[in-house]
Scaffold this motif. Structure first.
Motif, PDB file in Angstrom:
ATOM      1  N   GLY A  26       0.832  -1.213   0.000  1.00 12.74           N
ATOM      2  CA  GLY A  26       0.000   0.000   0.000  1.00 12.74           C
ATOM      3  C   GLY A  26       0.858   1.252   0.000  1.00 12.74           C
ATOM      4  N   PHE A  27       1.869   1.269   0.896  1.00 13.16           N
ATOM      5  CA  PHE A  27       2.745   2.446   0.962  1.00 13.16           C
ATOM      6  C   PHE A  27       3.507   2.620  -0.348  1.00 13.16           C
ATOM      7  N   LYS A  41      -6.642   5.419   5.008  1.00 10.80           N
ATOM      8  CA  LYS A  41      -6.091   4.069   5.127  1.00 10.80           C
ATOM      9  C   LYS A  41      -4.869   4.080   6.042  1.00 10.80           C
ATOM     10  N   ARG A 107     -12.436  -0.303  -8.788  1.00 11.76           N
ATOM     11  CA  ARG A 107     -13.164  -1.565  -8.839  1.00 11.76           C
ATOM     12  C   ARG A 107     -14.471  -1.508  -8.063  1.00 11.76           C
TER      13      ARG A 107
HETATM   14  C1  HEM Z   1      -4.893  -3.803   5.938  1.00 13.12           C
HETATM   15  C2  HEM Z   1      -4.238  -3.095   5.040  1.00 13.12           C
HETATM   16  C3  HEM Z   1      -4.672  -2.899   3.627  1.00 13.12           C
HETATM   17  C4  HEM Z   1      -5.578  -3.582   2.847  1.00 13.12           C
HETATM   18  C5  HEM Z   1      -6.413  -4.801   3.226  1.00 13.12           C
HETATM   19  C6  HEM Z   1      -5.581  -2.943   1.556  1.00 13.12           C
HETATM   20  C7  HEM Z   1      -6.364  -3.344   0.476  1.00 13.12           C
HETATM   21  C8  HEM Z   1      -6.271  -2.828  -0.800  1.00 13.12           C
HETATM   22  C9  HEM Z   1      -6.966  -3.335  -1.975  1.00 13.12           C
HETATM   23  C10 HEM Z   1      -7.927  -4.528  -1.987  1.00 13.12           C
HETATM   24  C11 HEM Z   1      -6.606  -2.585  -3.036  1.00 13.12           C
HETATM   25  C12 HEM Z   1      -7.094  -2.714  -4.480  1.00 13.12           C
HETATM   26  C13 HEM Z   1      -6.085  -3.409  -5.359  1.00 13.12           C
HETATM   27  C14 HEM Z   1      -6.608  -3.535  -6.757  1.00 13.12           C
HETATM   28  O1  HEM Z   1      -7.759  -3.906  -6.942  1.00 13.12           O
HETATM   29  O2  HEM Z   1      -5.843  -3.258  -7.699  1.00 13.12           O
HETATM   30  C15 HEM Z   1      -5.672  -1.578  -2.548  1.00 13.12           C
HETATM   31  C16 HEM Z   1      -5.073  -0.618  -3.342  1.00 13.12           C
HETATM   32  C17 HEM Z   1      -4.322   0.426  -2.838  1.00 13.12           C
HETATM   33  N1  HEM Z   1      -3.959   0.642  -1.530  1.00 13.12           N
HETATM   34 FE1  HEM Z   1      -4.358  -0.610   0.028  1.00 13.12          FE
HETATM   35  N2  HEM Z   1      -4.716  -1.880   1.568  1.00 13.12           N
HETATM   36  C18 HEM Z   1      -4.124  -1.829   2.812  1.00 13.12           C
HETATM   37  C19 HEM Z   1      -3.196  -0.908   3.241  1.00 13.12           C
HETATM   38  C20 HEM Z   1      -2.816   0.209   2.538  1.00 13.12           C
HETATM   39  C21 HEM Z   1      -1.982   1.284   3.026  1.00 13.12           C
HETATM   40  C22 HEM Z   1      -1.343   1.321   4.412  1.00 13.12           C
HETATM   41  C23 HEM Z   1      -1.874   2.217   2.037  1.00 13.12           C
HETATM   42  C24 HEM Z   1      -1.153   3.553   2.001  1.00 13.12           C
HETATM   43  C25 HEM Z   1      -0.066   3.822   2.614  1.00 13.12           C
HETATM   44  C26 HEM Z   1      -2.601   1.722   0.899  1.00 13.12           C
HETATM   45  C27 HEM Z   1      -2.688   2.357  -0.317  1.00 13.12           C
HETATM   46  C28 HEM Z   1      -3.235   1.803  -1.450  1.00 13.12           C
HETATM   47  C29 HEM Z   1      -3.118   2.386  -2.803  1.00 13.12           C
HETATM   48  C30 HEM Z   1      -2.389   3.667  -3.159  1.00 13.12           C
HETATM   49  C31 HEM Z   1      -3.783   1.513  -3.668  1.00 13.12           C
HETATM   50  C32 HEM Z   1      -3.868   1.613  -5.199  1.00 13.12           C
HETATM   51  C33 HEM Z   1      -5.028   2.370  -5.679  1.00 13.12           C
HETATM   52  C34 HEM Z   1      -4.943   2.483  -7.193  1.00 13.12           C
HETATM   53  O3  HEM Z   1      -4.795   1.456  -7.876  1.00 13.12           O
HETATM   54  O4  HEM Z   1      -5.015   3.610  -7.659  1.00 13.12           O
HETATM   55  N3  HEM Z   1      -3.164   0.512   1.246  1.00 13.12           N
HETATM   56  N4  HEM Z   1      -5.492  -1.763  -1.193  1.00 13.12           N
END
Ligand code: HEM
Length: 113
Positions: A26-27, A41, A107
């Protein structure tokens, strides 16, 4: 009951790296951005981590230890109630991060309705 309680800590071997990987990726995807849904988040992560490290992991080890000793007493059930509550909280927080991630990735619809 004892089998379940002693199996749970082994799940951490998978769960903890998986959560760390989700946070780390995510980071990486955030590229330093801190606004909007990303910010929300990020703010959930210390809550998820604290809940896990301070409540869920110690509770699971203590309950596994008590179960092996056959001590299904008031302390066991009280701590189990605390564990279930904290667990529900973490599932909700992780679910919100998943929802916001899916929204950012396009999505899910940006807003309900
Ligand atoms: C328990 C922790 C986390 C879960 C379960 C989670 C879950 C998800 C999921 C399911 C996606 C969509 C992926 C896709 O369909 O392509 C995603 C994308 C993303 N997440 Fe997380 N995430 C978590 C933590 C974080 C953290 C800590 C950050 C930021 C520091 C973050 C930033 C992002 C970003 C920037 C995207 C991409 C969005 C895009 O494609 O434009 N996530 N995350």
């Amino acid at each position: 009951m004892t089998a379940v309680k002693t199996a749970i800590p082994w799940g951490f071997l998978l769960l903890i790296p998986a959560l760390a990987a989700a946070g780390g990726s995510g980071f990486a995807l955030a590229h330093g951005r801190r606004a909007g849904l990303i910010g929300r988040k990020i703010k959930r992560m210390p809550l998820i981590a604290a809940n896990g490290i301070l409540v869920l992991i110690p509770a699971a080890f203590f309950l596994a230890f008590k179960a092996r000793a056959g001590e299904f007493d008031a302390v066991f059930y009280l701590l189990q109630a605390v564990e279930l509550f904290a667990g529900a909280m973490n599932i909700a927080l992780i679910g919100l991060n998943m929802r916001d991630g899916l929204r950012m990735a396009g999505r899910l619809r940006a807003r309900p309705g």
